[in-house]
Structures are given as C-alpha cells and as structure tokens.
Write an enzyme that holds these catalytic residues in place. Sequence first.
Site, PDB file in Angstrom:
ATOM      1  CB  THR A   1     -40.510  26.101  -8.244  1.00  0.00           C
ATOM      2  OG1 THR A   1     -41.638  26.586  -8.974  1.00  0.00           O
ATOM      3  CG2 THR A   1     -40.363  26.951  -6.979  1.00  0.00           C
ATOM      4  CG  HIS A   2     -41.589  22.757 -11.026  1.00  0.00           C
ATOM      5  ND1 HIS A   2     -41.793  21.440 -10.686  1.00  0.00           N
ATOM      6  CD2 HIS A   2     -42.285  23.489 -10.122  1.00  0.00           C
ATOM      7  CE1 HIS A   2     -42.601  21.377  -9.636  1.00  0.00           C
ATOM      8  NE2 HIS A   2     -42.911  22.608  -9.267  1.00  0.00           N
TER       9      HIS A   2
ATOM     10  CD  GLU B   1     -19.290  21.993 -19.268  1.00  0.00           C
ATOM     11  OE1 GLU B   1     -19.309  21.033 -20.049  1.00  0.00           O
ATOM     12  OE2 GLU B   1     -18.955  23.136 -19.624  1.00  0.00           O
TER      13      GLU B   1
ATOM     14  CB  SER C   1     -15.066  25.174 -29.118  1.00  0.00           C
ATOM     15  OG  SER C   1     -15.076  24.379 -30.281  1.00  0.00           O
TER      16      SER C   1
ATOM     17  CE1 TYR D   1      -6.090  -3.434   8.876  1.00  0.00           C
ATOM     18  CE2 TYR D   1      -5.198  -5.628   8.517  1.00  0.00           C
ATOM     19  CZ  TYR D   1      -5.353  -4.315   8.115  1.00  0.00           C
ATOM     20  OH  TYR D   1      -4.776  -3.884   6.950  1.00  0.00           O
TER      21      TYR D   1
ATOM     22  CE  LYS E   1     -19.988  26.206 -27.045  1.00  0.00           C
ATOM     23  NZ  LYS E   1     -20.044  24.795 -27.413  1.00  0.00           N
TER      24      LYS E   1
ATOM     25  CB  SER F   1      -0.924   0.005   1.223  1.00  0.00           C
ATOM     26  OG  SER F   1      -0.166  -0.141   2.407  1.00  0.00           O
TER      27      SER F   1
HETATM   28  N1  ARG Z   1      -1.157  -1.318   5.226  1.00  0.00           N
HETATM   29  C1  ARG Z   1      -2.059  -1.855   6.183  1.00  0.00           C
HETATM   30  C2  ARG Z   1      -3.385  -1.065   6.115  1.00  0.00           C
HETATM   31  O1  ARG Z   1      -3.423  -0.088   5.492  1.00  0.00           O
HETATM   32  C3  ARG Z   1      -1.481  -1.758   7.548  1.00  0.00           C
HETATM   33  C4  ARG Z   1      -2.001  -2.733   8.561  1.00  0.00           C
HETATM   34  C5  ARG Z   1      -1.573  -4.079   8.245  1.00  0.00           C
HETATM   35  N2  ARG Z   1      -1.754  -5.005   9.280  1.00  0.00           N
HETATM   36  C6  ARG Z   1      -1.604  -6.300   9.050  1.00  0.00           C
HETATM   37  N3  ARG Z   1      -1.736  -7.085  10.026  1.00  0.00           N
HETATM   38  N4  ARG Z   1      -1.414  -6.753   7.855  1.00  0.00           N
HETATM   39  O2  ARG Z   1      -4.384  -1.430   6.619  1.00  0.00           O
END
Ligand code: ARG
Length: 455
Positions: free
Chosen positions: A154-155, A289, A276, A316, A282, A22
């Site tokens: 409205t509308h 947008e 454009s 977790y 334009k 991550s």
């Molecule tokens: N990168 C993990 C997260 O974002 C950290 C926690 C990971 N814990 C574990 N036991 N693998 O959640």
Amino acid sequence: MALWEGRFKKELDARTNDFNSSIHFDSRMYKHDIKGSIAHTKMLEKQKIILAEEAKAIVQELSQIACELENGTLQIDFDAEDIHMYIESELTKRLGNIGKKLHTARSRNDQVALDIRMYLKDEIISIVDLIKKLIKILLVKSEENLETVMPGYTHLQRAQPITFAHHIMAYVEMLMRDIERLQDTYKRTNIMPLGNCALAGTTYDIDRRYVQELLKFDDITKNSLDGVSDRDFVIELASDISIIMMHLSRFSEEIILWCSWEFKFIELDDSFSTGSSIMPQKKNPDITELIRGKTGRVYGNLVTLLTMMKGLPLAYNKDMQEDKEAIFESIDTVKICLETIMPMIETMRINKENMKKAALKGFINATDCADYLVRKGIPFRDAYKITGEIIAYCIDNNKDLDSLTLEEYRNKSDKFDEDIYESVNLINCVMNRNVIGGPSPIEVKKRIDEVKKIM
Ligand code: ARG
C-alpha cells in the site's frame, strides 16, 4: 451528381465535399451497411412495397458488391460522401431504376444508426473474446505461482505478505467486470432502429419486427426521434473501453516497476522488450509504456463523445458523424493493446527468489506479530504498540522478526513463547490468510477453479 440532385442547382464545392465526407472512416462498415440493406429490401418485398423481381435483383447485386469489395476487385470511391451513399450509387450504377428503389421508406439517419449498432455488436464480441483469452493466460500464471510469496503493497510500501497468484488474480477480477460491462452495453446496442427513417417514421406499411428478426436484434427502438439520435450505446462502449484501458494501464505500470533493477520481480522476454540506441545495457518495457500512454487517447475519445452529444437538439445532427472516428479509435486501441500484452505476459519469467527476498525485508509480518499477541489475550491496540516498539528495536539493531531471540521478544512482552516464530514465518503468514478472497494458496486456487468454469 449527388443522390440529392433535384433541389440543388450546383455541384458541391470540392473542399466542402472533403470536409463533409465520412467515407474515409465509415467505409469499414460496408459489410454491415450491405447486410442492413438486404434485410430492408426483403422487408420491402414482403410488404409489397417493391416487386419480388426487383427485390431479387437488388439483393443479388448488393451481395455481388459485398463480394467484390471483399476480394478487392471493386474499389471504394473516396469522393463519395459516406459508405451509405457510395453503396447505393454503386447499386444504381449497376441496376438503374431498380437500384433507386432501395432507399424507399428509409433515411440515412436510421441507416447509419443501424450500421453502427451492427458494427459495434461485432466489435463488442471480439473484445470480450480477447479479454477471455487474456484471463486464461493469467489463470495459468496464477496456478504456477500459488506459493510464490511476494510483498503486497500500500502506498507502494511493503505492507503484508501475499502471493504472485493472488496479485495476478486481482487483475482477473477487474477483467471479469470488464466483460460484464461489455455484455451489458451489448444489450442496449442490440436494439434495431430501422424504420425511424429521417426522424418521424414513415407512412409506408413497413414491418420493423421482420427486419429485427432478419438482422437478429433483441428488440426495436420505440421512439423515432430517439431512435435516430441516440448514441448512448456508443458512449457506454467508449466508457467500458476506457475502464479496460485503465486496468491494462495499471497492470502495465506494475510490470514496468517489476522489470526495473529496483524490483527485478520479473523479466520480459527479449522479443517483447526493446533496447536503447545509446545505452547498451538497457532493456526497456516499451509495450507496457505504450499501453499506459495510449490510455490517454482512449479517455480523450470518451470525452469527445460526451461533449459532441451534450448540446444537440433532437433529432439527427451532422455532429453525430463525429462519433465514428472516436469509437473506432478506442476499439482499435484496446484490441491492439490486448493482443500485444498477451504474448508478453505469457513469456515473462517470474523471479520467485527476488520476490521472496523482498518479502523477507520490510517487516511485512508485523501485523501477524501483533495478531499473535491478540491471540494471547492482549487488546489489539496494545499489541499494535508493542509490535511497533519491537520493529523500532529491530531497525536499530539490524534484525528482523525471524532472527530476534525469544529473550528480546520477552523484553517487550512476557506473552511471547517459542511459537512466535511459527506466527511470523512468511509462508505461514500467507497460509493463515485463508479468509474468502485472501492470498492463501487454497483460497486462490478455489477462485481460479471458479473462474475457469465460467470462462
Ligand atoms: N455519414 C452520416 C453519419 O455518419 C450519415 C447520416 C447522414 N444523414 C444526413 N441527413 N446527412 O452520421
């Protein structure tokens, strides 16, 4: 070798490592991770779980790592699994055995919960600041347009006369609720989870309150399973941001309409519109947008988070790593949208004449005509019907309520007198709507002053 070496006999497969990692998105929390680790180290020292000189070395080296990451002399190793692992291994590379003591009485599960809370607290504050800036810009626009009459809709049909200030102040109310919601979410984010460790707390004699104090949290989490697996605050923030985006998107939609030749109520500054590639005439309101378009992905992130959490057993689970990209993208999006819309609104020109012209057409003073008859003693339903007949007459004869002769009025009801013209006069129609919350300039100005005081 990974930090969990011991149990494992083989290196992690490279593709699995990439999949598992991550660090590409959680590296943005490096400062919070280091700050959390420093507080944890100080607590370990105070509780005599590690020695004072060990703590000193760890704190010093962590601060050094923070500095080097900040000024770019140290580059993050993107092969690491996450920012927590990376910083710990960098510390151990530098300090050897002492570095290995940092993770005593802690797990990445409570560590990541701490980091994300700290990170989101900072982001909530900066989003609130941006909204306040936007509100201030809207207050200025409102003050400049207290008497700029325009049709209220409205509308999307012209309905009753209001002012541009009144219309803009409606968005100020929305944005003020957005701030309240963020502040409320902040309260539940501001709870310190460290000490829950993997899921069941720890047998070490730690001092959670001390860490809470050092990191300036309001309180600590009260159940270790919940403490590591709660992401409600992430979902709440994603929801708050979705609502902010919904407000910005509605405003964008109106700006898009107002810029069109059909309305021409405002003109955007050249530096905030685009042309454009083929049509030379334009001038497009791309920014608004895009804000309208980006609202979709922010809603998507909210659904991602809700869905990610819905089937997770305690405590977790790795699924929860998916919280970060979703909430980070929502944060980045709302911030860039707020930052971009501000100068655009600040520089847009208000076409008061066209607003007035639109207000003069469409019989938006019809309710006032009916109310006039009510004041002369006619029950509202009858007054409504008489006025309807007058409007039909006007449409057939290409007239409006200001140009109708008194005789024409009297053909429909003998209650009409000269003073009808005052009652259907657009300016008076706005002035007389002086109920609290109404468009009369005095009322709108009062509200502007109230908001100024709280901002
Ligand atoms: N990168 C993990 C997260 O974002 C950290 C926690 C990971 N814990 C574990 N036991 N693998 O959640």
